[in-house]
Design a protein around this motif. Sequence first.
Motif, PDB file in Angstrom:
ATOM      1  N   ILE A 179       0.840  -1.187   0.000  1.00  0.00           N
ATOM      2  CA  ILE A 179       0.000   0.000   0.000  1.00  0.00           C
ATOM      3  C   ILE A 179       0.880   1.244   0.000  1.00  0.00           C
ATOM      4  O   ILE A 179       1.672   1.445   0.919  1.00  0.00           O
ATOM      5  N   ASN A 180       0.743   2.047  -1.050  1.00  0.00           N
ATOM      6  CA  ASN A 180       1.499   3.300  -1.172  1.00  0.00           C
ATOM      7  C   ASN A 180       2.985   3.102  -0.895  1.00  0.00           C
ATOM      8  O   ASN A 180       3.635   3.900  -0.217  1.00  0.00           O
ATOM      9  N   GLN A 181       3.499   2.002  -1.402  1.00  0.00           N
ATOM     10  CA  GLN A 181       4.931   1.697  -1.383  1.00  0.00           C
ATOM     11  C   GLN A 181       5.510   1.609   0.027  1.00  0.00           C
ATOM     12  O   GLN A 181       6.727   1.698   0.193  1.00  0.00           O
ATOM     13  N   GLN A 182       4.659   1.388   1.034  1.00  0.00           N
ATOM     14  CA  GLN A 182       5.173   1.270   2.401  1.00  0.00           C
ATOM     15  C   GLN A 182       4.470   0.167   3.178  1.00  0.00           C
ATOM     16  O   GLN A 182       5.099  -0.793   3.599  1.00  0.00           O
ATOM     17  N   GLY A 183       3.191   0.314   3.373  1.00  0.00           N
ATOM     18  CA  GLY A 183       2.458  -0.682   4.130  1.00  0.00           C
ATOM     19  C   GLY A 183       2.234  -1.947   3.324  1.00  0.00           C
ATOM     20  O   GLY A 183       2.301  -1.962   2.093  1.00  0.00           O
ATOM     21  N   SER A 184       1.982  -3.042   4.033  1.00  0.00           N
ATOM     22  CA  SER A 184       1.727  -4.319   3.373  1.00  0.00           C
ATOM     23  C   SER A 184       0.409  -4.893   3.863  1.00  0.00           C
ATOM     24  O   SER A 184       0.017  -4.702   5.012  1.00  0.00           O
ATOM     25  N   LEU A 185      -0.269  -5.593   2.973  1.00  0.00           N
ATOM     26  CA  LEU A 185      -1.541  -6.213   3.287  1.00  0.00           C
ATOM     27  C   LEU A 185      -1.514  -7.650   2.800  1.00  0.00           C
ATOM     28  O   LEU A 185      -1.122  -7.932   1.668  1.00  0.00           O
ATOM     29  N   ALA A 186      -1.953  -8.571   3.665  1.00  0.00           N
ATOM     30  CA  ALA A 186      -2.119  -9.971   3.290  1.00  0.00           C
ATOM     31  C   ALA A 186      -3.431 -10.448   3.892  1.00  0.00           C
ATOM     32  O   ALA A 186      -3.708 -10.196   5.070  1.00  0.00           O
ATOM     33  N   ALA A 187      -4.240 -11.133   3.084  1.00  0.00           N
ATOM     34  CA  ALA A 187      -5.558 -11.535   3.567  1.00  0.00           C
ATOM     35  C   ALA A 187      -5.978 -12.835   2.908  1.00  0.00           C
ATOM     36  O   ALA A 187      -5.612 -13.134   1.769  1.00  0.00           O
ATOM     37  N   ALA A 188      -6.757 -13.612   3.670  1.00  0.00           N
ATOM     38  CA  ALA A 188      -7.423 -14.804   3.158  1.00  0.00           C
ATOM     39  C   ALA A 188      -8.920 -14.564   3.273  1.00  0.00           C
ATOM     40  O   ALA A 188      -9.427 -14.264   4.360  1.00  0.00           O
ATOM     41  N   ILE A 189      -9.623 -14.671   2.152  1.00  0.00           N
ATOM     42  CA  ILE A 189     -11.043 -14.328   2.088  1.00  0.00           C
ATOM     43  C   ILE A 189     -11.833 -15.570   1.727  1.00  0.00           C
ATOM     44  O   ILE A 189     -11.505 -16.277   0.765  1.00  0.00           O
ATOM     45  N   ASP A 190     -12.886 -15.829   2.511  1.00  0.00           N
ATOM     46  CA  ASP A 190     -13.827 -16.900   2.199  1.00  0.00           C
ATOM     47  C   ASP A 190     -15.195 -16.257   2.000  1.00  0.00           C
ATOM     48  O   ASP A 190     -15.683 -15.538   2.884  1.00  0.00           O
ATOM     49  N   VAL A 191     -15.816 -16.537   0.852  1.00  0.00           N
ATOM     50  CA  VAL A 191     -17.106 -15.912   0.554  1.00  0.00           C
ATOM     51  C   VAL A 191     -18.005 -16.926  -0.135  1.00  0.00           C
ATOM     52  O   VAL A 191     -17.550 -17.732  -0.956  1.00  0.00           O
ATOM     53  N   ASP A 192     -19.276 -16.916   0.239  1.00  0.00           N
ATOM     54  CA  ASP A 192     -20.293 -17.718  -0.419  1.00  0.00           C
ATOM     55  C   ASP A 192     -21.024 -16.804  -1.398  1.00  0.00           C
ATOM     56  O   ASP A 192     -21.739 -15.891  -0.981  1.00  0.00           O
ATOM     57  N   LEU A 193     -20.846 -17.020  -2.694  1.00  0.00           N
ATOM     58  CA  LEU A 193     -21.383 -16.121  -3.696  1.00  0.00           C
ATOM     59  C   LEU A 193     -22.901 -16.230  -3.832  1.00  0.00           C
ATOM     60  O   LEU A 193     -23.521 -15.376  -4.473  1.00  0.00           O
ATOM     61  N   ALA A 194     -23.500 -17.241  -3.212  1.00  0.00           N
ATOM     62  CA  ALA A 194     -24.957 -17.346  -3.223  1.00  0.00           C
ATOM     63  C   ALA A 194     -25.574 -16.571  -2.067  1.00  0.00           C
ATOM     64  O   ALA A 194     -26.482 -15.768  -2.245  1.00  0.00           O
ATOM     65  N   SER A 195     -25.071 -16.789  -0.863  1.00  0.00           N
ATOM     66  CA  SER A 195     -25.618 -16.099   0.308  1.00  0.00           C
ATOM     67  C   SER A 195     -24.933 -14.775   0.596  1.00  0.00           C
ATOM     68  O   SER A 195     -25.452 -13.953   1.351  1.00  0.00           O
ATOM     69  N   LEU A 196     -23.722 -14.561   0.031  1.00  0.00           N
ATOM     70  CA  LEU A 196     -22.897 -13.371   0.240  1.00  0.00           C
ATOM     71  C   LEU A 196     -22.358 -13.274   1.671  1.00  0.00           C
ATOM     72  O   LEU A 196     -21.959 -12.201   2.113  1.00  0.00           O
ATOM     73  N   ASP A 197     -22.356 -14.387   2.397  1.00  0.00           N
ATOM     74  CA  ASP A 197     -21.660 -14.425   3.679  1.00  0.00           C
ATOM     75  C   ASP A 197     -20.157 -14.434   3.428  1.00  0.00           C
ATOM     76  O   ASP A 197     -19.680 -15.055   2.467  1.00  0.00           O
ATOM     77  N   PHE A 198     -19.396 -13.766   4.289  1.00  0.00           N
ATOM     78  CA  PHE A 198     -17.959 -13.713   4.082  1.00  0.00           C
ATOM     79  C   PHE A 198     -17.207 -13.778   5.407  1.00  0.00           C
ATOM     80  O   PHE A 198     -17.747 -13.465   6.469  1.00  0.00           O
ATOM     81  N   LYS A 199     -15.951 -14.172   5.297  1.00  0.00           N
ATOM     82  CA  LYS A 199     -15.022 -14.152   6.420  1.00  0.00           C
ATOM     83  C   LYS A 199     -13.661 -13.729   5.889  1.00  0.00           C
ATOM     84  O   LYS A 199     -13.202 -14.249   4.872  1.00  0.00           O
ATOM     85  N   VAL A 200     -13.046 -12.775   6.562  1.00  0.00           N
ATOM     86  CA  VAL A 200     -11.738 -12.265   6.134  1.00  0.00           C
ATOM     87  C   VAL A 200     -10.767 -12.368   7.301  1.00  0.00           C
ATOM     88  O   VAL A 200     -11.036 -11.866   8.395  1.00  0.00           O
ATOM     89  N   GLU A 201      -9.657 -13.031   7.080  1.00  0.00           N
ATOM     90  CA  GLU A 201      -8.558 -13.056   8.037  1.00  0.00           C
ATOM     91  C   GLU A 201      -7.387 -12.332   7.383  1.00  0.00           C
ATOM     92  O   GLU A 201      -6.884 -12.779   6.351  1.00  0.00           O
TER      93      GLU A 201
END
Length: 449
Positions: A223-245
């Motif tokens: 992010i903007n050449q300094q911060g870092s982001l790492a994420a694992a996303i689980d999403v149900d495309l039918a119900s649109l429930d999600f979980k993000v770690e």
Amino acid sequence: MDGQKQDVVVDAATGETKDKQKRRVWWRIVLWSLLGLFVLLLLCLSAVVIWLGPIVERYVEKHDKELVGRRMSMDNLSIKLFDGSVAVDNVVVYEADDADEFVRLGRAEVDIALGDIFDSHIHITRVALSTPTVAVHQDAESFNFDDMMVFITEEYLDDVEEDVDDEASEWVVSIENISIDGAVVDYYDSVIDKQWLLSELNVATPVVLLDGGNTHVTVATTINQQGSLAAAIDVDLASLDFKVEGAVENFDISETLNYITPYANVSKVEGLTAVECLVEGNIEDIMAMTISGRLHVDNLLIEDGRGEKVFSAELLEATPQAVNIADDSYTLNTLIIDGYASRFVLNGDGSTNFSDFIYSDPEVSIETTAESLGDDMYDVKERVTLTTEDSVAPLRNVRLYIDTLKLSHGDFYFADHTMHEPFEYRLRDIAIDSRNFNFMGTNIISVRA
């Protein structure tokens, strides 16, 4: 005629009759003709396959605005019909001005299982996008891709009719092994004059389940050449429930200043942040999501419009157990602040250094009652009321619980300029401790200074 004999001519070398030899020659001619025709068809088909990519490439570039509403260009389009694969280099989609680049894609590769088409199954087995770049611009009312979205909707989606009764005509779509490597997203918001640059963006998912089920996506970027982001996303495309770690490291809070200034008279926000979070909810009701994790901030500083300190802290660390903004519910396991400082100045006209801090110009009143419990312990109760131009809003609905509250090495400056002789004092080395803190309940707080 009866009783007559026919002469049969026999080849002395082969022992075959002349008629049999003629038939053998005729079959050879037919066989070689068919073989020649097959070779000719194979050569024609090979030529079509070889030249199919360039033909399609020229067609797309010639009719680009008829297809997507924007000018396009590409290189080395390759279509392998027998393998079910498509590859292309340097795909560019231009802005509406036909000059600036909106999207550039270094290389794209797509593999399709052609045999599954006979089972009404569009089975994409691999999608690989290499070094795509996207330039997104937003103004007060629109994005720079709105015209293209309108074109695609009107051209392809408005006439689509869902035939729910004809189950035999339903097609199954599945997409596997999606990867985006080395992407760059350049986002600019002209309203608040803020730019975000996501570089080295990598996205991967083993399978996309359009009809429901867990679709797992991993994301990593800078992010903007300094911060870092790492994420694992689980999403149900039918119900649109999600979980993000996810986790964010080394993020500079000053990047958020332009989002704060429309609501608060702030001239500076500083600090480096690290976040670990678990977020669960539903996309259709995003504010009802539940957040837990850890927040760590080093060298936090907030200054008002006059450049005077509002609050600072050498360290701020919080471990939310369950935060739900929609419910106004905030449960924290710990809140630790070390090396903090603040100030409160009461001016001669009755205003304070916080009077113009919030642009809506609220007035805060606090009613405090204290009952001695003995041994230097007091039961202190406060009612906080926030008065704005629109309404009077007691903070009755906020539920804030903190299992362990610990503030240490604090510094607080107070000045009262309404008196004939201005009065001021400073508290140093302030330590505040509380267990099971309840914002709207009865608390035991230990204060030392």
